[in-house]
Write a protein that holds these residues in place. Structure first.
Motif, PDB file in Angstrom:
ATOM      1  N   ARG A 164      -8.483  43.014  50.110  1.00 49.32           N
ATOM      2  CA  ARG A 164      -9.014  44.508  51.735  1.00 49.32           C
ATOM      3  C   ARG A 164      -8.289  44.103  52.521  1.00 49.32           C
ATOM      4  O   ARG A 164      -7.095  43.117  52.409  1.00 49.32           O
ATOM      5  CB  ARG A 164     -10.794  43.682  52.150  1.00 49.32           C
ATOM      6  CG  ARG A 164     -11.249  44.386  51.430  1.00 49.32           C
ATOM      7  CD  ARG A 164     -12.676  44.038  51.543  1.00 49.32           C
ATOM      8  NE  ARG A 164     -14.197  44.986  51.009  1.00 49.32           N
ATOM      9  CZ  ARG A 164     -14.608  44.279  50.150  1.00 49.32           C
ATOM     10  NH1 ARG A 164     -14.422  42.412  50.451  1.00 49.32           N
ATOM     11  NH2 ARG A 164     -15.908  44.266  49.792  1.00 49.32           N
ATOM     12  N   HIS A 179     -14.850  38.493  49.522  1.00 51.09           N
ATOM     13  CA  HIS A 179     -14.281  39.264  48.470  1.00 51.09           C
ATOM     14  C   HIS A 179     -14.436  39.152  47.573  1.00 51.09           C
ATOM     15  O   HIS A 179     -14.057  40.133  46.217  1.00 51.09           O
ATOM     16  CB  HIS A 179     -11.922  39.117  48.925  1.00 51.09           C
ATOM     17  CG  HIS A 179     -12.557  36.700  48.449  1.00 51.09           C
ATOM     18  ND1 HIS A 179     -11.515  36.970  49.898  1.00 51.09           N
ATOM     19  CD2 HIS A 179     -12.989  36.695  47.060  1.00 51.09           C
ATOM     20  CE1 HIS A 179     -11.568  35.318  49.116  1.00 51.09           C
ATOM     21  NE2 HIS A 179     -12.367  34.787  48.072  1.00 51.09           N
ATOM     22  N   ASP A 228     -17.157  47.027  46.590  1.00 51.99           N
ATOM     23  CA  ASP A 228     -17.415  47.924  47.996  1.00 51.99           C
ATOM     24  C   ASP A 228     -18.839  48.731  47.808  1.00 51.99           C
ATOM     25  O   ASP A 228     -18.974  49.030  48.253  1.00 51.99           O
ATOM     26  CB  ASP A 228     -16.185  48.951  47.976  1.00 51.99           C
ATOM     27  CG  ASP A 228     -15.027  48.754  48.339  1.00 51.99           C
ATOM     28  OD1 ASP A 228     -15.161  47.165  49.458  1.00 51.99           O
ATOM     29  OD2 ASP A 228     -13.619  48.961  48.252  1.00 51.99           O
ATOM     30  N   GLN A 284     -10.070  46.914  57.213  1.00 51.06           N
ATOM     31  CA  GLN A 284     -11.269  46.399  56.336  1.00 51.06           C
ATOM     32  C   GLN A 284     -12.298  45.146  56.586  1.00 51.06           C
ATOM     33  O   GLN A 284     -13.198  44.994  56.734  1.00 51.06           O
ATOM     34  CB  GLN A 284     -11.114  46.888  54.638  1.00 51.06           C
ATOM     35  CG  GLN A 284     -10.522  48.294  54.209  1.00 51.06           C
ATOM     36  CD  GLN A 284     -10.445  48.599  52.348  1.00 51.06           C
ATOM     37  OE1 GLN A 284      -9.814  47.142  52.347  1.00 51.06           O
ATOM     38  NE2 GLN A 284     -10.336  48.906  51.709  1.00 51.06           N
TER      39      GLN A 284
END
Length: 259
Positions: free
Chosen positions: A203, A145, A149, A207
């Motif tokens: 997410r 995390h 992205d 994901q």
């Protein structure tokens, strides 16, 4: 953030600024220490699961500052011949790991960023201790995390996967907003305001599941950290939100011919 996590776990290897951030985060999201504890408990279960399935070498990516029940302690309690390489970019975490591992010929630490798997996998420590032609247990706990992205975390995991032999396992824990309210946004805002280079990308279940591409997720699947094969009350938080703040899962690497 490695030092803030150490503070959340009750460790002593952190500075005043780390403690201040930790206190602010917990004010925004009470019970966060419970989530940290539950994640740490999952580490032990994940390592024991892998050892029981024949894994004798581990790569702990983003290992953080040593605390109780480190990977080598859990694995070597099962089999003293288990070999472990820790990876962290924080010099404080690496320095404490080096001290902790003095005299242990079956464990080492690499100072590197997880976003540079080639450097990690070609390091003298990995090449000297791990045989990547044999199955390996790779742990990425509370790490992905921190990869936004735009840095393509799926590709990053794939680069590690490409170096893992069939029969290897990957363990992931990842913060999610699927079951949280505004207090999680407030907590992530504290991290932003701290000017930390690490920023959280929340997410969804789908994901995080995608990060296991090329792996078969073992039962019970991708679940809340406290729900992954708990062995007793110590593995679960009394607060349901803290059991579900972090997704946890383990995947086994499929063979090239697997369909």
């Amino acid at each position: 953030m490695a030092r803030t996590y150490d503070f959340m776990l009750g460790g002593g290897h952190n500075f005043a600024v780390d403690r201040a951030v930790g206190v602010q985060i917990e004010r925004a999201m009470p019970g966060l220490r419970e989530a940290a504890r539950v994640n740490r408990a999952f580490l032990g279960r994940a390592v024991r699961f892998m050892v029981d399935r024949g894994i004798r070498q581990f790569l702990d990516v983003g290992s953080g500052i040593p605390t109780v029940a480190n990977v080598h302690e859990v694995a070597q309690a099962r089999d003293p011949e288990c070999r472990v390489v820790y990876v962290d970019r924080d010099p404080v975490a690496v320095a404490h790991s080096e001290l902790m591992l003095t005299g242990n010929d079956h464990a080492a630490v690499v100072q590197a960023d997880m976003r540079d798997p080639e450097k990690i996998l070609e390091s003298p420590q990995v090449r000297g201790l791990l045989d990547l032609d044999e199955p390996v247990g790779v742990l990425m706990l509370l790490m992905l995390h921190w990869i936004p992205d735009e840095s393509d975390p799926l590709d990053l995991v794939g680069r590690y996967r490409a170096a893992m032999a069939d029969g290897s396992f990957l363990a992931i824990t990842h913060v999610t907003g699927d079951h949280q309210g505004d207090n999680l946004s407030e907590a992530t805002d504290v991290i932003k305001e701290s000017r930390s280079p690490d920023q959280v990308t929340l997410r969804t279940h789908a994901q995080v599941t995608e990060l296991f591409t090329g792996f078969e997720i073992v039962e019970p699947g991708l679940v809340g950290c406290g729900e992954w094969r708990p062995a007793g009350p110590a593995d679960i938080s009394d607060t349901s939100d803290m059991n579900m703040l972090v997704y946890a899962g383990i995947g086994g690497k499929k063979s090239a011919g697997h369909r």
